[in-house]
Design an enzyme around this catalytic site. Structure first.
Site, PDB file in Angstrom:
ATOM      1  N   ASP A 161      11.165  25.413  49.459  1.00  0.00           N
ATOM      2  CA  ASP A 161      11.536  24.595  50.613  1.00  0.00           C
ATOM      3  C   ASP A 161      10.475  23.536  50.894  1.00  0.00           C
ATOM      4  OD1 ASP A 161      13.810  26.361  51.100  1.00  0.00           O
ATOM      5  OD2 ASP A 161      12.302  27.802  51.743  1.00  0.00           O
ATOM      6  N   HIS A 189      13.687  31.754  54.746  1.00  0.00           N
ATOM      7  CA  HIS A 189      14.181  30.952  53.625  1.00  0.00           C
ATOM      8  C   HIS A 189      15.704  31.007  53.679  1.00  0.00           C
ATOM      9  CE1 HIS A 189      14.763  29.189  49.734  1.00  0.00           C
ATOM     10  NE2 HIS A 189      15.312  30.283  49.247  1.00  0.00           N
TER      11      HIS A 189
END
Length: 329
Positions: A161, A189
């Site tokens: 990410d 996540h």
């Protein structure tokens, strides 16, 4: 002569595992003078393919590869025996239309046995990085089922990410991605994660000064990072593999190498109560390392907007924990 370290990779013949192990064997991660013994773990039906991966490792003739151990997932203790690192890549992958939450009850039970095997067989200094989704909650399950292994040895991957966020900021600013630093990922996540652009830097300047389109930062930037995994699946018909493998290796590098001044790297770790986040949750934070110890970056302040995003993702982590409370040892 330098003693070899042992690195276990579950799902070693899968796409992410396959994209990772050759780079580990090459010396890229632990250095050209550090021998590595790879422990490759797969489910029994895939062991034949794992033999082929082993052949390819032999054929690469990496000077840093000191040996290969193969094990099936029915005998995890054999696979993790004396390992200094356990990289938990193997899990049932997300398919089109699935969110992380859909995988909780599917993949969660895998990590009870993973945690127990780590506690029973891995080296005393073992460090664990969980990639298989939902990685925060899977990491929590493994940690809770690994009595005697300190909680600060467990990490879940949010570096993918961070890399996605840095790339988006670089493209918007029209600069190389190397100009972007200090992008932290908070929380889960998942599609609720918060990529922190307020503390990000572009060529050493606050990203919010370089990118003046704040509506984009608060809107499309965040949603693009949050939903990037689903977009990749829609485009290629399979989940992120090469980029996930790259982020896994970036995570290990972030842990073992000193963090450059003024920067951070992202992973989910066991919260110690920093920033009012409930202790014990596996939560994404901006982190720094001195090459030996990893610490949560302290002293950041958040706008009301940012805090609202962090609250949402932390609440999701609590909900996921509730869903797997029967698996937490």
């Amino acid at each position: 002569m330098v003693a070899p370290i042992r690195v276990a990779v579950t799902g070693a013949a899968g796409q992410i595992g396959y994209a990772s192990i050759f780079r580990i064997a090459s010396g890229e991660v632990f250095g050209p003078n550090q021998p590595v013994i790879l422990h490759l773990v797969e489910v029994p039906p895939v062991l034949k393919a794992l033999d082929g991966v082993h052949m390819e490792l032999d054929d690469c003739a990496f000077p840093t590869l000191a040996g290969v151990v193969k094990a099936d997932s029915d005998h995890l203790e054999d696979g993790f025996r004396d390992c200094n690192w356990v990289l938990c890549v193997g899990s049932i992958p997300r398919k089109a239309g699935m969110e992380r939450g859909d995988l909780i009850r599917v993949n969660g039970p895998i990590f009870t046995s993973t945690g127990r095997a780590i506690a029973a067989a891995a080296a005393p200094d073992v460090r664990v990085v969980v990639v298989g989704n939902p990685c925060n909650t899977n990491c929590l399950i493994a940690m809770k089922n690994a009595p005697g292994v300190p909680s600060n040895r467990f990490y879940a991957m949010t570096m993918l990410d961070q890399n996605r966020a840095a790339s988006q900021l670089a493209q918007k600013a029209g600069v190389p991605v190397g100009a972007v630093s200090n992008v932290g990922i908070w929380g889960n996540h998942s599609a609720t994660q918060y990529p922190d652009f307020y503390h990000a830097k572009i060529n050493g300047r606050p990203a919010t000064e370089v990118i003046t389109d704040h509506a984009w930062l608060q809107g499309d930037f965040i949603s693009t990072v949050q939903k990037r995994g689903a977009a990749v699946i829609a485009a290629r018909g399979a989940s992120s593999a090469a980029s996930a493998a790259n982020a896994l290796l970036d995570t290990v590098k972030g842990i073992i190498r000193p963090t450059p001044a003024g920067s951070c790297f992202s992973a989910a770790v066991c919260s110690d109560g920093s920033y009012g986040i409930e202790a014990g949750l596996i939560t994404g934070f901006p982190l720094v390392s001195d090459g030996q110890q990893v610490s949560i970056v302290q002293g950041q302040t958040h706008t009301a907007f940012a805090q609202s995003k962090i609250d949402i993702t932390i609440n999701e982590l609590r909900e996921e924990r509730e869903c797997v409370k029967d698996l937490l040892g």
